[in-house]
Scaffold this motif. Structure first.
Motif, mmCIF file in Angstrom:
data_model
loop_
_atom_site.group_PDB
_atom_site.id
_atom_site.type_symbol
_atom_site.label_atom_id
_atom_site.label_comp_id
_atom_site.label_asym_id
_atom_site.label_seq_id
_atom_site.Cartn_x
_atom_site.Cartn_y
_atom_site.Cartn_z
ATOM 1 N N LEU A 68 30.005 18.861 75.840
ATOM 2 C CA LEU A 68 31.002 17.908 76.328
ATOM 3 C C LEU A 68 32.414 18.269 75.891
ATOM 4 O O LEU A 68 33.393 17.823 76.494
ATOM 5 C CB LEU A 68 30.639 16.492 75.868
ATOM 6 C CG LEU A 68 29.260 16.019 76.338
ATOM 7 C CD1 LEU A 68 28.892 14.701 75.688
ATOM 8 C CD2 LEU A 68 29.212 15.924 77.854
ATOM 9 N N ILE A 69 32.504 19.069 74.830
ATOM 10 C CA ILE A 69 33.789 19.556 74.341
ATOM 11 C C ILE A 69 33.615 21.018 73.942
ATOM 12 O O ILE A 69 32.490 21.510 73.837
ATOM 13 C CB ILE A 69 34.317 18.743 73.129
ATOM 14 C CG1 ILE A 69 33.372 18.860 71.929
ATOM 15 C CG2 ILE A 69 34.571 17.286 73.513
ATOM 16 C CD1 ILE A 69 33.915 18.246 70.644
ATOM 17 N N HIS A 70 34.736 21.681 73.702
ATOM 18 C CA HIS A 70 34.739 23.041 73.166
ATOM 19 C C HIS A 70 35.622 23.044 71.925
ATOM 20 O O HIS A 70 36.554 22.249 71.815
ATOM 21 C CB HIS A 70 35.351 24.037 74.158
ATOM 22 C CG HIS A 70 34.541 24.248 75.386
ATOM 23 N ND1 HIS A 70 33.326 24.884 75.386
ATOM 24 C CD2 HIS A 70 34.792 23.918 76.677
ATOM 25 C CE1 HIS A 70 32.860 24.937 76.617
ATOM 26 N NE2 HIS A 70 33.728 24.355 77.419
ATOM 27 N N VAL A 94 42.931 18.942 69.908
ATOM 28 C CA VAL A 94 43.193 18.027 68.803
ATOM 29 C C VAL A 94 42.257 18.345 67.649
ATOM 30 O O VAL A 94 41.080 18.635 67.842
ATOM 31 C CB VAL A 94 43.068 16.555 69.277
ATOM 32 C CG1 VAL A 94 41.681 16.252 69.795
ATOM 33 C CG2 VAL A 94 43.476 15.580 68.205
ATOM 34 N N GLY A 95 42.807 18.312 66.439
ATOM 35 C CA GLY A 95 42.034 18.607 65.235
ATOM 36 C C GLY A 95 41.235 17.409 64.760
ATOM 37 O O GLY A 95 41.508 16.262 65.123
ATOM 38 N N VAL A 103 39.454 12.804 72.406
ATOM 39 C CA VAL A 103 39.656 14.217 72.743
ATOM 40 C C VAL A 103 40.217 14.318 74.160
ATOM 41 O O VAL A 103 41.172 15.063 74.415
ATOM 42 C CB VAL A 103 38.347 15.029 72.606
ATOM 43 C CG1 VAL A 103 38.506 16.430 73.172
ATOM 44 C CG2 VAL A 103 37.908 15.095 71.145
ATOM 45 N N LEU A 104 39.632 13.563 75.081
ATOM 46 C CA LEU A 104 40.074 13.613 76.479
ATOM 47 C C LEU A 104 41.502 13.097 76.651
ATOM 48 O O LEU A 104 42.211 13.535 77.550
ATOM 49 C CB LEU A 104 39.116 12.813 77.368
ATOM 50 C CG LEU A 104 37.695 13.356 77.478
ATOM 51 C CD1 LEU A 104 36.827 12.394 78.272
ATOM 52 C CD2 LEU A 104 37.682 14.752 78.076
ATOM 53 N N ASN A 164 41.576 25.708 65.571
ATOM 54 C CA ASN A 164 40.669 24.825 64.830
ATOM 55 C C ASN A 164 40.774 23.402 65.374
ATOM 56 O O ASN A 164 40.972 22.453 64.630
ATOM 57 C CB ASN A 164 40.955 24.870 63.327
ATOM 58 C CG ASN A 164 39.820 24.259 62.529
ATOM 59 O OD1 ASN A 164 38.671 24.238 62.967
ATOM 60 N ND2 ASN A 164 40.139 23.738 61.362
ATOM 61 N N ALA A 165 40.664 23.298 66.690
ATOM 62 C CA ALA A 165 40.847 22.025 67.370
ATOM 63 C C ALA A 165 39.875 21.941 68.545
ATOM 64 O O ALA A 165 39.230 22.926 68.908
ATOM 65 C CB ALA A 165 42.290 21.894 67.845
ATOM 66 N N PHE A 166 39.819 20.777 69.144
ATOM 67 C CA PHE A 166 38.817 20.505 70.165
ATOM 68 C C PHE A 166 39.474 20.082 71.469
ATOM 69 O O PHE A 166 40.527 19.437 71.479
ATOM 70 C CB PHE A 166 37.863 19.412 69.664
ATOM 71 C CG PHE A 166 37.201 19.797 68.382
ATOM 72 C CD1 PHE A 166 36.007 20.493 68.384
ATOM 73 C CD2 PHE A 166 37.813 19.520 67.162
ATOM 74 C CE1 PHE A 166 35.419 20.892 67.188
ATOM 75 C CE2 PHE A 166 37.231 19.912 65.969
ATOM 76 C CZ PHE A 166 36.029 20.603 65.981
ATOM 77 N N ILE A 167 38.796 20.444 72.567
ATOM 78 C CA ILE A 167 39.290 20.137 73.899
ATOM 79 C C ILE A 167 38.085 19.710 74.740
ATOM 80 O O ILE A 167 36.970 20.213 74.543
ATOM 81 C CB ILE A 167 40.008 21.360 74.516
ATOM 82 C CG1 ILE A 167 40.667 21.017 75.833
ATOM 83 C CG2 ILE A 167 39.067 22.540 74.655
ATOM 84 C CD1 ILE A 167 41.577 22.122 76.370
#
Length: 155
Positions: free
Chosen positions: A76-78, A43-44, A36-37, A84-87
């Protein structure tokens, strides 16, 4: 994308934050967080799964979703709902958990997809105030703003 040294610092901070909460950042969770980082844009889950399969050929969707749920729960992420993805959380490891102990808003570039997390307390207070006036009890407020990043606006 943060450089390798910055990502490693973030991963160590995440590990310490988990330990303080009595949780464990397992090698799989750590790897998903690192993926993710590494991403320049949110990113999905299936893109993460594809990247994860390079090292873990047997990885399946539940593998990624369980890791993402843990990372979300521990702040640690959102999840950027619109995409519909993560950061990665810009404030990860600083004592908050999934209860969103810090205000956050996302600036999403509609051209290149770059997403930046900001934490503007004035925005959060305005939303809380408006909700209170409407008799609404606020649980979670995530603001996602679409526009153009500085790079795309300059182009």
């Amino acid at each position: 994308m943060p450089d390798a040294a910055a990502r490693e610092r973030a991963l160590k901070e995440a590990e310490q934050a988990c330990l303080r909460r009595g949780a464990q950042l397992t090698p799989l969770r750590r790897q998903v967080l690192d993926l993710v980082l590494q991403s320049e844009a949110p990113v999905g889950a299936y893109a993460l799964l594809d990247r994860l399969k390079a090292d873990r050929p047997g990885a399946a969707p539940p593998t990624v979703y369980r890791a993402l749920d843990f990372l979300l729960e521990h702040g640690l992420i959102h999840k950027v709902e619109r995409l519909n993805a993560f950061i990665g959380c810009a404030d990860a490891g600083h004592g908050h958990a999934h209860d969103h102990g810090h205000p956050h808003q996302f600036l999403i570039c509609g051209t290149c997809g770059a997403t930046a997390e900001i934490a503007d307390h004035a925005v959060s207070h305005a939303i809380e105030s408006a909700a209170r006036r409407a008799g609404f009890v606020l649980a979670v407020a995530t603001v996602e703003i679409e526009g153009k990043c500085a790079r795309c606006a300059a182009a």
